[in-house]
Motif scaffolding. Structure first.
Motif, PDB file in Angstrom:
ATOM      1  N   MET A   1      23.029 -24.515  -9.387  1.00  0.00           N
ATOM      2  CA  MET A   1      23.658 -24.671  -8.173  1.00  0.00           C
ATOM      3  C   MET A   1      24.884 -24.938  -8.162  1.00  0.00           C
ATOM      4  O   MET A   1      25.515 -25.549  -9.407  1.00  0.00           O
ATOM      5  CB  MET A   1      22.849 -25.732  -7.724  1.00  0.00           C
ATOM      6  N   ASP A   2      25.570 -24.291  -7.473  1.00  0.00           N
ATOM      7  CA  ASP A   2      27.219 -24.524  -7.724  1.00  0.00           C
ATOM      8  C   ASP A   2      27.638 -25.409  -6.483  1.00  0.00           C
ATOM      9  O   ASP A   2      27.208 -25.050  -5.442  1.00  0.00           O
ATOM     10  CB  ASP A   2      28.101 -23.060  -7.849  1.00  0.00           C
ATOM     11  N   GLY A  25      19.913 -31.659 -12.592  1.00  0.00           N
ATOM     12  CA  GLY A  25      20.329 -32.684 -11.899  1.00  0.00           C
ATOM     13  C   GLY A  25      21.539 -33.214 -12.744  1.00  0.00           C
ATOM     14  O   GLY A  25      22.079 -34.280 -12.361  1.00  0.00           O
ATOM     15  N   ARG A  26      22.057 -32.363 -13.642  1.00  0.00           N
ATOM     16  CA  ARG A  26      23.066 -32.940 -14.568  1.00  0.00           C
ATOM     17  C   ARG A  26      24.290 -31.814 -14.375  1.00  0.00           C
ATOM     18  O   ARG A  26      23.971 -30.797 -13.956  1.00  0.00           O
ATOM     19  CB  ARG A  26      22.947 -33.209 -16.161  1.00  0.00           C
ATOM     20  N   ALA A 376      27.234 -35.511 -17.453  1.00  0.00           N
ATOM     21  CA  ALA A 376      27.152 -36.607 -16.558  1.00  0.00           C
ATOM     22  C   ALA A 376      26.021 -36.182 -15.487  1.00  0.00           C
ATOM     23  O   ALA A 376      25.922 -35.002 -15.192  1.00  0.00           O
ATOM     24  CB  ALA A 376      28.458 -36.987 -16.104  1.00  0.00           C
ATOM     25  N   SER A 377      25.207 -37.203 -15.062  1.00  0.00           N
ATOM     26  CA  SER A 377      24.396 -36.810 -13.902  1.00  0.00           C
ATOM     27  C   SER A 377      25.317 -36.160 -12.711  1.00  0.00           C
ATOM     28  O   SER A 377      26.341 -36.933 -12.558  1.00  0.00           O
ATOM     29  CB  SER A 377      23.964 -38.152 -13.404  1.00  0.00           C
ATOM     30  N   ALA A 378      24.827 -35.441 -11.861  1.00  0.00           N
ATOM     31  CA  ALA A 378      25.475 -34.828 -10.754  1.00  0.00           C
ATOM     32  C   ALA A 378      25.625 -35.937  -9.711  1.00  0.00           C
ATOM     33  O   ALA A 378      24.709 -35.682  -8.622  1.00  0.00           O
ATOM     34  CB  ALA A 378      25.077 -33.634 -10.509  1.00  0.00           C
ATOM     35  N   ASP A 379      26.123 -36.984  -9.761  1.00  0.00           N
ATOM     36  CA  ASP A 379      26.296 -38.100  -8.756  1.00  0.00           C
ATOM     37  C   ASP A 379      27.729 -37.836  -8.035  1.00  0.00           C
ATOM     38  O   ASP A 379      28.568 -38.315  -8.862  1.00  0.00           O
ATOM     39  CB  ASP A 379      26.179 -39.359  -9.277  1.00  0.00           C
ATOM     40  N   ILE A 380      27.758 -37.188  -6.854  1.00  0.00           N
ATOM     41  CA  ILE A 380      29.080 -36.675  -6.329  1.00  0.00           C
ATOM     42  C   ILE A 380      29.173 -37.234  -5.050  1.00  0.00           C
ATOM     43  O   ILE A 380      28.177 -37.058  -4.171  1.00  0.00           O
ATOM     44  CB  ILE A 380      29.306 -35.244  -6.452  1.00  0.00           C
ATOM     45  N   ARG A 416      22.900 -36.963  -5.451  1.00  0.00           N
ATOM     46  CA  ARG A 416      22.329 -37.940  -6.644  1.00  0.00           C
ATOM     47  C   ARG A 416      21.890 -37.035  -7.579  1.00  0.00           C
ATOM     48  O   ARG A 416      20.710 -36.459  -7.025  1.00  0.00           O
ATOM     49  CB  ARG A 416      21.765 -39.090  -6.027  1.00  0.00           C
ATOM     50  N   ALA A 417      22.067 -36.835  -8.894  1.00  0.00           N
ATOM     51  CA  ALA A 417      21.332 -36.014  -9.609  1.00  0.00           C
ATOM     52  C   ALA A 417      21.102 -34.606  -9.364  1.00  0.00           C
ATOM     53  O   ALA A 417      20.120 -33.937  -9.261  1.00  0.00           O
ATOM     54  CB  ALA A 417      20.046 -36.797 -10.020  1.00  0.00           C
TER      55      ALA A 417
END
Length: 446
Positions: A1-2, A25-26, A376-380, A416-417
């Motif tokens: 996913m982008d 998730g990362r 890192a976890s994809a927490d954006i 989140r993730a």
């Protein structure tokens, strides 16, 4: 996913036209200066999600219930009696429903991981549930329902005051012995999802003897959190017991370092402030709760100047808002010291200084990597650039605008993730979670 952003706050600073690639998730790649790939989601401004290092989820149900003056000297200790009466009503299902609302609100305001300082272990009579991690399971359920990252911190609580004093009746739902607590920790570990972190939390020097503190601190390799020096009465009692102040005692008797987070640490001498800063531990500041309870003001100017590490927590969850916690740290200093722009180097943004400090400290305290960076976890979090608070903003003022002027609606989306949990400022399951919360509180308080 982008995901593609016009601007994103990276570890190296603000960057333009940023593609963030996510796998399992990362974050797998961060590519500044790129055009959006076909199918990429396009957004305006990205910042990393923050860590909330100190939460008692069930206390969200108490918000607004303790704002009636009961006596001339109302303080933390009288508030605690109200808290004891409230928690006596809660089932594990109630804990899950109340905590889910708190966690959804955390995500909506930019917190993507929570450190749950979880001490409500026993049934209403003080007996262990058949499953010792029954209420930990309620916390895990709330985290799963909302999608927030979880660092679970089971609390060891055995005594009412310094020197191993017998517990009080209102504390019966918290209590453990060392062997029972070890079993609780392992039962909790078995319930955690793959990306959760398990630490432990000796509640405070009031509630734990030095002998038990040494044992429970060795039960995991994860984070260690403890309440310390929140109130002046606690400091006075610790001096009477040991001849040392709480933070002084911890620094003198334990290997306080990067695994440790001292929650509040409000009342420090200059020597304690400098020693705690040098230790590498995190000061877990909860300024909204500390103001609500009349605890006092942390010496943040001196502590940060000495190289100290901070993070923020919502503690009693009376009002959940990541920007509000950061703002309250700075504003408490301004009110105390009667100056402005205190917690940043000369010429630097206060908002950016506080945000970066809380981001790094939150990751350390919760045992995870943070930031929009590979691995890192994809927490954006994406900011809502149509919000009036961002009118005319540049990259250099965005965090100041959010923290000091954003108000509600400043956040657009939260991943989140890699999973989209907040859209147009609302959690994806907010309606169902709020309905369940209303029914639960109506039954508990009706």
């Amino acid at each position: 996913m982008d995901l593609w952003f016009e601007n994103a706050l990276l570890p190296t600073g603000w960057a333009g036209r940023v593609t963030v690639r996510i796998a399992e998730g990362r974050i797998s790649q961060v590519l500044p200066g790129t055009d959006p790939a076909p199918g990429a989601e396009r957004h305006r401004v990205a910042i990393p999600g923050l860590g909330n290092v100190h939460s008692h989820g069930f206390q969200r149900g108490m918000a607004g219930l303790s704002e009636r003056r009961g006596r001339r000297d109302d303080d933390f200790w009288s508030w605690r009696e109200i808290m004891y009466r409230f928690l006596d009503r809660l089932t594990p299902e109630d804990i899950a429903a109340i905590t889910a609302l708190a966690y959804a609100e955390m995500l909506e305001t930019g917190y993507t991981r929570v450190g749950e300082f979880h001490y409500l272990h026993n049934d209403v009579n003080g007996a262990r549930y058949a499953d010792p991690a029954e209420t930990a399971g309620a916390i895990v359920h709330a985290a799963g329902e909302t999608g927030i990252g979880l660092t679970l911190l089971p609390v060891f609580y055995a005594h009412s005051d310094f020197g191993g004093q017998p517990p009080k009746p209102g504390q019966r739902r918290f209590l453990s012995d060392v062997d029972g607590f070890a079993k609780l920790v392992e039962a909790s570990r078995a319930k955690l999802p793959a990306d959760a972190v398990l630490g432990v939390a000796p509640h405070s020097l009031r509630a734990v003897t030095p002998e038990a503190l040494a044992v429970v601190s060795a039960l995991t390799a994860g984070p260690l959190h403890i309440h310390a020096a929140e109130q002046t009465r606690e400091v006075e009692a610790c001096l009477a017991w040991s001849g040392a102040r709480p933070v002084e005692w911890l620094l003198d008797n334990l290997d306080i370092g990067r695994r440790w987070t001292l929650i509040h640490a409000t009342h420090l001498t200059e020597a304690e402030t400098d020693r705690l800063a040098a230790s590498g531990a995190v000061a877990g500041l909860c300024p909204v709760t500390e103001a609500n309870l009349g605890d006092g003001i942390f010496p943040a100017e001196r502590y940060l100047a000495a190289g100290g590490t901070i993070a923020t927590g919502t503690d009693s969850n009376i009002q959940i808002d990541a920007a509000y916690e950061l703002r309250a740290i700075e504003y408490s200093q301004r009110l105390s010291l009667r100056r402005r722009a205190i917690l940043s180097p000369e010429g630097a943004s206060v908002g950016e200084t506080l945000f970066h400090a809380a981001l790094a400290g939150g990751g350390q305290a919760l045992g995870v990597e943070t930031g929009i960076a590979p691995g890192a976890s994809a927490d954006i979090v994406s900011l809502n650039m149509d919000h009036p608070g961002f009118a005319g903003a540049s990259a250099g003022t965005l965090l100041d605008r959010w923290i000091f002027a954003g108000r509600a609606g400043a956040i657009d989306c939260v991943w989140r993730a890699g999973a989209l949990q907040v859209v147009r400022g609302k959690h994806r399951a907010s309606e169902g979670i709020a309905n369940h919360y209303h029914k639960t509180l109506g039954r508990l308080l009706g």
